[in-house]
Design an enzyme around this catalytic site. Structure first.
Site, mmCIF file in Angstrom:
data_model
loop_
_atom_site.group_PDB
_atom_site.id
_atom_site.type_symbol
_atom_site.label_atom_id
_atom_site.label_comp_id
_atom_site.label_asym_id
_atom_site.label_seq_id
_atom_site.Cartn_x
_atom_site.Cartn_y
_atom_site.Cartn_z
ATOM 1 N N GLU A 93 -6.081 -7.931 5.442
ATOM 2 C CA GLU A 93 -5.301 -8.799 4.538
ATOM 3 C C GLU A 93 -5.173 -10.173 5.163
ATOM 4 O O GLU A 93 -4.166 -10.841 5.032
ATOM 5 C CB GLU A 93 -3.918 -8.189 4.212
ATOM 6 N N ASP A 121 -5.454 -3.262 -3.279
ATOM 7 C CA ASP A 121 -6.745 -3.956 -3.458
ATOM 8 C C ASP A 121 -6.630 -5.054 -4.518
ATOM 9 O O ASP A 121 -7.203 -6.135 -4.372
ATOM 10 C CB ASP A 121 -7.837 -2.965 -3.884
ATOM 11 N N ASN A 125 0.827 -1.209 0.000
ATOM 12 C CA ASN A 125 0.000 0.000 0.000
ATOM 13 C C ASN A 125 0.858 1.254 0.000
ATOM 14 O O ASN A 125 0.614 2.187 -0.766
ATOM 15 C CB ASN A 125 -0.891 0.023 1.246
HETATM 16 P P1 GH3 Z 1 2.968 -8.547 8.489
HETATM 17 O O1 GH3 Z 1 3.879 -9.299 7.597
HETATM 18 O O2 GH3 Z 1 3.457 -8.504 9.878
HETATM 19 O O3 GH3 Z 1 1.578 -9.070 8.423
HETATM 20 O O4 GH3 Z 1 2.965 -7.057 7.945
HETATM 21 P P2 GH3 Z 1 1.764 -6.272 7.326
HETATM 22 O O5 GH3 Z 1 2.333 -5.025 6.740
HETATM 23 O O6 GH3 Z 1 1.004 -7.127 6.391
HETATM 24 O O7 GH3 Z 1 0.864 -6.051 8.586
HETATM 25 P P3 GH3 Z 1 -0.040 -4.884 9.070
HETATM 26 O O8 GH3 Z 1 -1.118 -5.513 9.872
HETATM 27 O O9 GH3 Z 1 0.794 -3.849 9.727
HETATM 28 O O10 GH3 Z 1 -0.665 -4.257 7.760
HETATM 29 C C1 GH3 Z 1 -1.826 -4.697 7.199
HETATM 30 C C2 GH3 Z 1 -2.153 -3.676 6.140
HETATM 31 O O11 GH3 Z 1 -3.269 -4.100 5.357
HETATM 32 C C3 GH3 Z 1 -2.540 -2.358 6.700
HETATM 33 C C4 GH3 Z 1 -3.626 -1.850 5.796
HETATM 34 O O12 GH3 Z 1 -3.239 -0.675 5.141
HETATM 35 C C5 GH3 Z 1 -3.807 -2.946 4.771
HETATM 36 N N1 GH3 Z 1 -5.188 -3.161 4.418
HETATM 37 C C6 GH3 Z 1 -6.178 -3.642 5.199
HETATM 38 N N2 GH3 Z 1 -7.342 -3.711 4.509
HETATM 39 C C7 GH3 Z 1 -7.069 -3.263 3.246
HETATM 40 C C8 GH3 Z 1 -7.862 -3.085 2.068
HETATM 41 O O13 GH3 Z 1 -9.063 -3.352 2.017
HETATM 42 N N3 GH3 Z 1 -7.222 -2.609 0.958
HETATM 43 C C9 GH3 Z 1 -5.905 -2.313 0.968
HETATM 44 N N4 GH3 Z 1 -5.354 -1.859 -0.152
HETATM 45 N N5 GH3 Z 1 -5.150 -2.460 2.071
HETATM 46 C C10 GH3 Z 1 -5.714 -2.924 3.192
HETATM 47 MG MG MG Z 2 0.087 -8.855 7.096
HETATM 48 MG MG MG Z 3 -2.744 -8.554 9.415
#
Ligand code: GH3
Ligand code: MG
Ligand code: MG
Length: 300
Positions: A205, A179, A170
């Site tokens: 995610e 997305d 992102n």
């Molecule tokens: P880790 O390997 O520890 O899981 O790192 P990570 O970056 O995946 O973990 P973190 O939980 O910090 O980040 C999850 C991200 O997912 C944060 C948020 O911006 C993104 N996200 C959540 N829902 C959506 C969505 O519907 N669309 C998009 N594009 N991003 C999303």
């Molecule tokens: Mg993650």
């Molecule tokens: Mg997560």
């Protein structure tokens, strides 16, 4: 009447008595509008109305009863049996045409209502971005599978997936690309699980897979297939090809160790946390760790 109806553009099916009419109305693709004589040998028009309205499912059939003028007093009984309208004999084709039009209007409305209801049900239970079961629905399905597993004395596997470093996707490429990666990940998970496994979007995610009849090892094998399906080929996006990996935590309810949905998810979550700590892009199990990680290193 057949000639009149065909001239009006209707497809007509004739039944010679009540029994035949009832069979025809139960057949797949049956007519959804029926014109029934009141008195027929065997099963009468009102009998068929009652049978139709007593059905638990099946499409709505609009019923017009044909009745002789001198039986008009019986009409209340016909309507109470479930008829929608009536025509007196001998029928007048103009009147028939008008009554059929009214029937079609009701059937069209009914159809629209059902379509809207189905659409609402889908929206209430599915995630808009990925088309997977949403958070509430996948937990409900898991609870349902656990009930069934308890009755049938079978195991249920649970896998919690979490995309690795997804925030970076992102932050670097923007949410639209993010997305797209989420949609493609959902698609790949669905492509490698079995048709009767259930896949939901648990959170941003994070994906939850319920694998009926799978013990810990079989569920871990599914998780490993998903892990490979993601890491093997980059996701093609307008921003270029992005290599996406996933970590997974696996738990299972077994006959000896049956648990409620929340406990199973907690166990999978703990295993997932370990997978992250141990370096990501890997599958970890709740309980006895299988040799999947070793198998993975050997095959890659
Ligand atoms: P880790 O390997 O520890 O899981 O790192 P990570 O970056 O995946 O973990 P973190 O939980 O910090 O980040 C999850 C991200 O997912 C944060 C948020 O911006 C993104 N996200 C959540 N829902 C959506 C969505 O519907 N669309 C998009 N594009 N991003 C999303
Ligand atoms: Mg993650
Ligand atoms: Mg997560």
């Amino acid at each position: 009447m057949r000639t009149t109806l065909e001239k009006l553009g209707y497809q007509v099916e004739i039944a010679c008595d009540g029994g035949q009419a009832w069979s025809a109305l139960q057949a797949p693709g049956a007519a959804n509008l029926a014109i029934l004589d009141w008195l027929m040998p065997g099963v009468t028009g009102p009998d068929i109305c009652r049978k139709l309205r007593g059905r638990k499912n099946g499409p709505y059939v609009y019923v017009i009863l044909l009745t002789a003028m001198d039986k008009l007093n019986d009409l209340v009984q016909g309507i109470e049996a479930g008829a929608d309208d009536y025509i007196t004999k001998p029928f007048n084709s103009q009147e028939l045409k008008a009554r059929l039009r009214a029937g079609r209007r009701i059937l069209d409305l009914q159809h629209e209502l059902l379509a809207a209801q189905t659409e609402l049900e889908i929206r209430a239970t599915h995630d808009g971005l990925t088309g997977l079961w949403n958070h509430g629905a996948i937990i409900e399905r898991l609870a349902g599978e656990l009930d069934r597993a308890t009755r049938e004395k079978t195991p249920v596997g649970v896998i919690l997936f979490d995309l690795d470093h997804f925030k970076q996707v992102n932050d670097t490429y923007g949410h639209i690309v993010g997305d797209q990666v989420l949609r493609e990940s959902a698609h790949r998970i669905n492509a490698v699980v079995r048709p009767y496994d259930l896949v939901g979007r648990y959170g941003g995610e994070e994906f939850l897979t319920v694998a009926p009849r799978c013990n810990l090892r079989s569920a871990a094998e599914i998780a490993e297939r998903v892990r490979k399906a993601l890491s093997a080929t980059p996701v093609v996006t307008p921003a270029g090809q992005l290599l996406v990996t996933v970590s997974a935590g696996v738990s299972a309810a077994t006959v000896e160790n049956m648990r409620v949905a929340s406990a199973l998810i907690d166990d999978a979550d703990r295993a997932l946390y370990r997978a992250k700590e141990l370096g990501r892009n890997r599958v970890e199990c709740d309980g006895k760790v299988t040799s999947l990680t070793a198998a993975r290193t050997a095959s890659e």
